[in-house]
Write an enzyme that holds these catalytic residues in place. Structure first.
Site, PDB file in Angstrom:
ATOM      1  N   ASP A 175       0.838  -1.203   0.000  1.00  0.00           N
ATOM      2  CA  ASP A 175       0.000   0.000   0.000  1.00  0.00           C
ATOM      3  C   ASP A 175       0.876   1.257   0.000  1.00  0.00           C
ATOM      4  O   ASP A 175       1.952   1.266   0.603  1.00  0.00           O
ATOM      5  CB  ASP A 175      -0.898  -0.027   1.253  1.00  0.00           C
ATOM      6  CG  ASP A 175      -2.080   0.912   1.136  1.00  0.00           C
ATOM      7  OD1 ASP A 175      -2.325   1.440   0.035  1.00  0.00           O
ATOM      8  OD2 ASP A 175      -2.751   1.128   2.154  1.00  0.00           O
ATOM      9  N   ASN A 205     -10.766  -3.469  -6.041  1.00  0.00           N
ATOM     10  CA  ASN A 205      -9.961  -2.494  -6.790  1.00  0.00           C
ATOM     11  C   ASN A 205     -10.510  -2.172  -8.182  1.00  0.00           C
ATOM     12  O   ASN A 205     -10.081  -1.211  -8.816  1.00  0.00           O
ATOM     13  CB  ASN A 205      -8.495  -2.942  -6.894  1.00  0.00           C
ATOM     14  CG  ASN A 205      -7.734  -2.852  -5.581  1.00  0.00           C
ATOM     15  OD1 ASN A 205      -6.779  -3.589  -5.340  1.00  0.00           O
ATOM     16  ND2 ASN A 205      -8.138  -1.935  -4.695  1.00  0.00           N
TER      17      ASN A 205
HETATM   18  C1  FPP Z   1      -5.459  -3.014  -0.100  1.00  0.00           C
HETATM   19  O1  FPP Z   1      -5.728  -1.705  -0.011  1.00  0.00           O
HETATM   20  C2  FPP Z   1      -4.267  -3.086  -0.929  1.00  0.00           C
HETATM   21  C3  FPP Z   1      -4.258  -3.779  -2.078  1.00  0.00           C
HETATM   22  C4  FPP Z   1      -5.358  -4.584  -2.551  1.00  0.00           C
HETATM   23  C5  FPP Z   1      -3.063  -3.744  -2.848  1.00  0.00           C
HETATM   24  C6  FPP Z   1      -3.280  -2.962  -4.054  1.00  0.00           C
HETATM   25  C7  FPP Z   1      -1.947  -2.798  -4.672  1.00  0.00           C
HETATM   26  C8  FPP Z   1      -1.784  -2.198  -5.813  1.00  0.00           C
HETATM   27  C9  FPP Z   1      -2.935  -1.654  -6.554  1.00  0.00           C
HETATM   28  C10 FPP Z   1      -0.426  -2.011  -6.383  1.00  0.00           C
HETATM   29  C11 FPP Z   1       0.262  -3.277  -6.561  1.00  0.00           C
HETATM   30  C12 FPP Z   1       1.656  -3.013  -6.818  1.00  0.00           C
HETATM   31  C13 FPP Z   1       2.383  -3.695  -7.706  1.00  0.00           C
HETATM   32  C14 FPP Z   1       3.804  -3.373  -7.841  1.00  0.00           C
HETATM   33  C15 FPP Z   1       1.796  -4.753  -8.551  1.00  0.00           C
HETATM   34  P1  FPP Z   1      -6.925  -1.015  -0.765  1.00  0.00           P
HETATM   35  O2  FPP Z   1      -6.462   0.353  -1.107  1.00  0.00           O
HETATM   36  O3  FPP Z   1      -7.396  -1.860  -1.898  1.00  0.00           O
HETATM   37  O4  FPP Z   1      -8.036  -1.040   0.357  1.00  0.00           O
HETATM   38  P2  FPP Z   1      -8.442   0.143   1.333  1.00  0.00           P
HETATM   39  O5  FPP Z   1      -9.360   0.982   0.540  1.00  0.00           O
HETATM   40  O6  FPP Z   1      -9.077  -0.564   2.484  1.00  0.00           O
HETATM   41  O7  FPP Z   1      -7.185   0.850   1.740  1.00  0.00           O
END
Ligand code: FPP
Length: 264
Positions: free
Chosen positions: A35, A83
């Site tokens: 993150d 996402n």
């Molecule tokens: C959760 O936080 C974090 C993730 C699902 C990781 C997402 C990572 C990326 C998009 C980048 C990946 C990096 C590479 C190098 C491939 P969240 O932001 O989805 O959830 P939240 O809203 O609860 O913080």
């Protein structure tokens, strides 16, 4: 460094030793919530995509640093089922980035005997080119016997449990036969050990739907470092923190407190 010139295995061991890591007690499975790419970029006046691109280097450094100290399983949260709600341009960039990460690094990962896996829901929104690379990387490294690197991609802990429940219902599993062992056997990768340690970067204190079943007894380490700044040093500091924890799994501590030892 090119793909025909893999970095030497064990290159981070001197650092681990300097930091005082106990190499006999490294976690078997570490899971990372990568993150902070967006905030890292914002601080530099760059786009969120630039931040994700910078995250690739941190990812690779973490993979090789984990491998160097004998971590057997590393799982990274690369894209969640939630996402898809991000701006369409960012989603498109992340799909392409994941494809490029595989294309650029599969030779070195394979050379290091790393088994690459994906966990998550298959989804028609994932571009065919990425699906093809996922399949290629998985098949090419399936027989590798070193570290297992799992990309949690289009992954959601709730989705995994829903999918497990659906398949149990389809198979006619009866209520009396449902126990922890049965549920585990319906997870995406039943052979994957539960994470011992979860690291989340960027100062957020959330699990965000990551490995909900599997994290039941994981040790959690949160760091303010933004993912693109994460490196071997940061990983080893998280492992050091892990090594100070008293994992009880609901039992009483087996660690004898210092004063008791001193009194003997
Ligand atoms: C959760 O936080 C974090 C993730 C699902 C990781 C997402 C990572 C990326 C998009 C980048 C990946 C990096 C590479 C190098 C491939 P969240 O932001 O989805 O959830 P939240 O809203 O609860 O913080």
């Amino acid at each position: 460094m090119t793909t025909t010139d893999p970095r030497p295995t064990g290159g981070n061991l001197p650092l681990a030793r300097t930091l005082g890591l106990d190499l006999r007690r490294v976690p078997r499975h570490v899971a990372c919530v990568m993150d902070g790419n967006g905030r890292w970029a914002q601080l530099r006046g760059l786009s969120r995509s630039d931040g994700h691109a910078a995250g690739e280097q941190a990812l690779l450094e973490t993979v090789y640093a984990a491998d160097d100290i004998g971590i057997g399983w590393l799982t990274v949260y690369a894209f969640s089922t939630e996402n898809w709600k991000r701006p369409v341009g960012e989603v498109r960039f992340l799909m392409r980035l994941n494809e490029m990460i595989l294309l650029r690094n599969i030779d070195e990962l394979d050379e290091r005997n790393i088994r690459v896996r994906f966990t998550g829901r298959s989804d028609r929104r994932v571009p065919p080119r990425l699906r093809r690379e996922i399949e290629r990387a998985t098949e090419r490294t399936a027989g590798n016997t070193g570290m297992t690197l799992t990309f949690a991609f289009n992954y959601g802990g709730r989705a995994e449990l829903i999918d497990a429940m659906k398949r149990m219902a389809d198979d006619g599993v009866r209520a009396k036969d449902i126990d922890e062992k049965a549920v585990r056997s319906y997870l995406y990768h039943p052979d994957m050990p539960d994470p011992d340690l979860v690291v989340r970067t960027s100062g957020e204190y959330r699990i965000s739907n990551f490995l909900l079943w599997e994290l039941a007894y994981s040790e959690l380490v949160f760091t303010d470092v933004l993912w693109p700044d994460f490196d071997a040093d940061e990983l080893y500091r998280a492992v050091l923190a892990f090594q100070t924890r008293d994992r009880r799994f609901g039992k009483v501590s087996t660690i004898v407190p210092e004063p008791v030892l001193a009194a003997r």
